[in-house]
Design an enzyme around this catalytic site. Structure first.
Site, PDB file in Angstrom:
ATOM      1  N   SER A   1      15.103  29.835  14.888  1.00 38.79           N
ATOM      2  CA  SER A   1      15.189  30.233  16.299  1.00 38.79           C
ATOM      3  C   SER A   1      16.139  31.392  16.576  1.00 38.79           C
ATOM      4  CB  SER A   1      15.594  29.031  17.153  1.00 38.79           C
ATOM      5  OG  SER A   1      14.513  28.146  17.288  1.00 38.79           O
TER       6      SER A   1
ATOM      7  N   LYS B   1      14.795  34.180  18.617  1.00 42.71           N
ATOM      8  CA  LYS B   1      14.798  34.243  20.080  1.00 42.71           C
ATOM      9  C   LYS B   1      15.811  35.254  20.625  1.00 42.71           C
ATOM     10  CE  LYS B   1      12.979  29.581  20.709  1.00 42.71           C
ATOM     11  NZ  LYS B   1      13.146  28.675  19.577  1.00 42.71           N
TER      12      LYS B   1
ATOM     13  N   SER C   1      16.723  26.496  23.343  1.00 44.69           N
ATOM     14  CA  SER C   1      15.841  26.981  22.284  1.00 44.69           C
ATOM     15  C   SER C   1      14.397  26.531  22.495  1.00 44.69           C
ATOM     16  CB  SER C   1      16.336  26.500  20.912  1.00 44.69           C
ATOM     17  OG  SER C   1      15.823  27.299  19.884  1.00 44.69           O
TER      18      SER C   1
ATOM     19  N   LYS D   1      23.411  31.888  19.404  1.00 43.31           N
ATOM     20  CA  LYS D   1      22.159  31.151  19.226  1.00 43.31           C
ATOM     21  C   LYS D   1      22.187  30.296  17.968  1.00 43.31           C
ATOM     22  CE  LYS D   1      18.042  30.053  20.496  1.00 43.31           C
ATOM     23  NZ  LYS D   1      18.264  28.752  19.815  1.00 43.31           N
TER      24      LYS D   1
END
Length: 400
Positions: free
Chosen positions: A69, A72, A124, A231
Site C-alpha cells: 500500500s 497509495k 489504506s 503510510k
C-alpha cells in the site's frame, strides 16, 4: 655549539613527529568517513531530507521490490494534482467490496474526493483507491497510466505501477530510493502533508446515523516525537512496508523500509540517525547582498554532516546580457566536493522584487564572486590538513 646543534635537531624531530600525528588525525579519510548507520532488519531502506531531497542513507536502495500500500502515496498525489477536491466520487462495482484493507464503502455511495483521500491514506482503503482512480482517470487503467507518467517525470527509474492500491501484481514494484524521492516530492504538497499527519478523521456517512471515523494506522504518529506521516503497507508477498516522516528543528526527514519485520523500531533508529548526523544547514540566505549591487533571490538549505559543511563551494555565473526578467543576472552554483548540489538565482538589487521573480533555489539530487567570464570559488575554511601543513612547514623552517 654541539649542544645547540643537538637541541635544534631534537626540536626539529619533535615538530616533525607532531606534524605526522596531527596530519594522521585530520586525514581526509577520517574527516570524510560517513557516520555509522544503525543495524536494521529491512530488505531495503532509505532516508531522505525532504527539503533538499538528499538521500542520507540507502541500503539496497535500488532493488525493485513489491511495495504493497505504499503505492497509495502515488495514488494520492496524482489524485490531488489531477482531480478537484470538491468533486463527488461515486463508488462503482470495481471499487465495491475490494479485497484487502477497506473503508467499507457501499455500491453507489457518494463521497467527496477530499474525504475519500483521507480514507485512502489513514485506513489504506483499497475500495477508496479504485473509486478515486476511476473518477480521476476515467478508468483504473487510465489512472495507472497517469501514475506511471508521474513516476517518469520524477525520475523514478526503478518504479512501475499496475494498480492504484498496491495489491500484489506482476510488474508492480518500486525501490526504497524511488519511494523516498516520491515521498519528498509529495510532502511538499500542503494537502498531502496535512492528510498524512492527521491522527483521525470524521466524514459524513450516508448509510448510517453516525459519521465515518478513521484512525490513522501509522503508529509512528504516536510513538515518535515530531512524527508527521506517511503510510503503512502489507501484503503476503511484500511483507511489512512503511514510510514514515518526522520534523524536528525545522527539518523534515522521511524513511522508507521494505520487508521489515521490526519496522517501528527501525524507523526510530533511522530518523534519529538522520537528525543527529545530517542537520539542515542554510548555505545561502534569501536577499543576501553579494557585491556590485547584486542580491540573492532565494535561500538554499542542504542536509550536511559537520565535516561536509566545511567542504562547500559557491560559484557565481552571470549572464552576459541584462535582459533577464526582473533584473535576473545569473545564478550561484553550490558545490559539495566539486559536485553541484543546487543553484540560487541572483538579481540586480534595484530591480529585484521577491513577489515577482518566480525563481527559487534549485537543489540537485542528487565573499567574492566572479564575472561572466571568470568564476571565483568561495571555500569555507575547511581544509585543515592543508592549513596545518603550511603552519608546520613554517614552524619547522623556523626551528632549522
Amino acid at each position: 655549539m654541539r649542544k645547540s646543534t643537538s637541541d635544534r635537531r631534537f626540536r626539529t624531530f619533535c615538530s616533525f613527529l607532531a606534524a605526522v600525528l596531527l596530519l594522521s588525525w585530520l586525514s581526509p579519510q577520517a574527516v570524510q568517513a560517513a557516520p555509522a548507520a544503525p543495524s536494521i532488519h529491512a530488505q531495503a531502506a532509505a532516508v531522505i531530507d525532504v527539503t533538499s531531497g538528499r538521500l542520507l542513507y540507502s541500503q539496497h536502495g535500488d532493488e525493485p521490490l513489491p511495495i504493497a500500500s505504499l503505492t497509495k502515496i502515488m495514488t494520492a498525489i496524482v489524485a490531488i494534482e489531477h482531480g478537484k477536491l470538491s468533486d463527488t466520487v461515486t463508488v462503482g462495482r470495481n471499487a465495491f467490496a475490494k479485497e484487502g484493507s477497506s473503508i467499507y464503502l457501499h455500491l453507489g455511495e457518494e463521497m467527496s474526493l477530499e474525504n475519500m483521500l483521507y480514507g485512502l491514506m489513514l485506513r489504506s482503503g483499497n475500495d477508496a483507491a479504485s473509486a478515486i482512480a476511476e473518477h480521476v482517470g476515467g478508468s483504473e487503467e487510465g489512472f495507472v497510466y497517469l501514475m506511471n507518467e508521474k513516476a517518469k517525470l520524477l525520475g523514478l527509474t526503478h518504479t512501475h505501477f499496475q494498480n492504484p492500491h498496491g495489491l500484489d501484481a506482476k510488474g508492480h514494484y518500486s525501490t526504497a530510493n524511488d519511494l523516498a524521492k516520491l515521498t519528498s516530492y509529495a510532502l511538499k504538497n500542503p494537502l498531502f502533508k496535512e492528510i498524512v499527519r492527521t491522527p483521525s478523521k470524521t466524514a459524513p456517512n450516508p448509510n448510517d446515523p453516525w459519521d465515518y471515523k478513521w484512525l490513522n494506522k501509522n503508529k509512528m504518529l504516536r510513538f515518535y516525537d515530531g512524527a508527521d506521516g506517511v503510510k503503512t503497507g502489507y501484503t503476503k508477498i511484500a511483507k511489512r512496508c512503511l514510510v514514515s516522516s518526522a520534523t524536528r528543528s525545522g527539518q523534515q526527514l522521511a524513511v522508507v523500509t521494505l520487508n521489515d519485520g521490526d519496522d517501528w523500531n527501525d524507523h526510530r533508529k533511522l530518523l534519529d540517525y538522520g537528525f543527529a548526523n545530517y542537520p539542515l544547514t542554510t548555505l545561502i540566505g534569501e536577499g543576501q547582498m553579494i557585491e556590485n549591487g547584486l542580491i540573492t533571490g532565494a535561500e538554499f538549505k542542504y542536509a550536511l554532516t559537520s565535516e561536509e559543511a566545511g567542504q562547500i563551494e559557491r560559484r557565481l555565473k552571470l549572464t552576459t546580457a541584462r535582459t533577464g526578467s526582473f533584473g535576473y543576472r545569473g545564478k550561484i552554483s553550490v558545490l559539495l566536493k566539486g559536485e553541484e548540489i543546487g543553484t540560487v538565482p541572483v538579481y540586480d538589487k534595484v530591480s529585484y522584487n521577491p513577489s515577482r521573480s518566480g525563481v527559487g533555489s534549485e537543489p540537485k539530487t542528487g565573499g567574492a564572486f566572479g564575472s561572466a567570464s571568470e568564476q571565483k570559488v568561495i571555500r569555507l575554511p575547511s581544509n585543515w590538513t592543508g592549513a596545518l601543513k603550511k603552519v608546520l612547514r613554517s614552524l619547522l623552517f623556523d626551528v632549522q
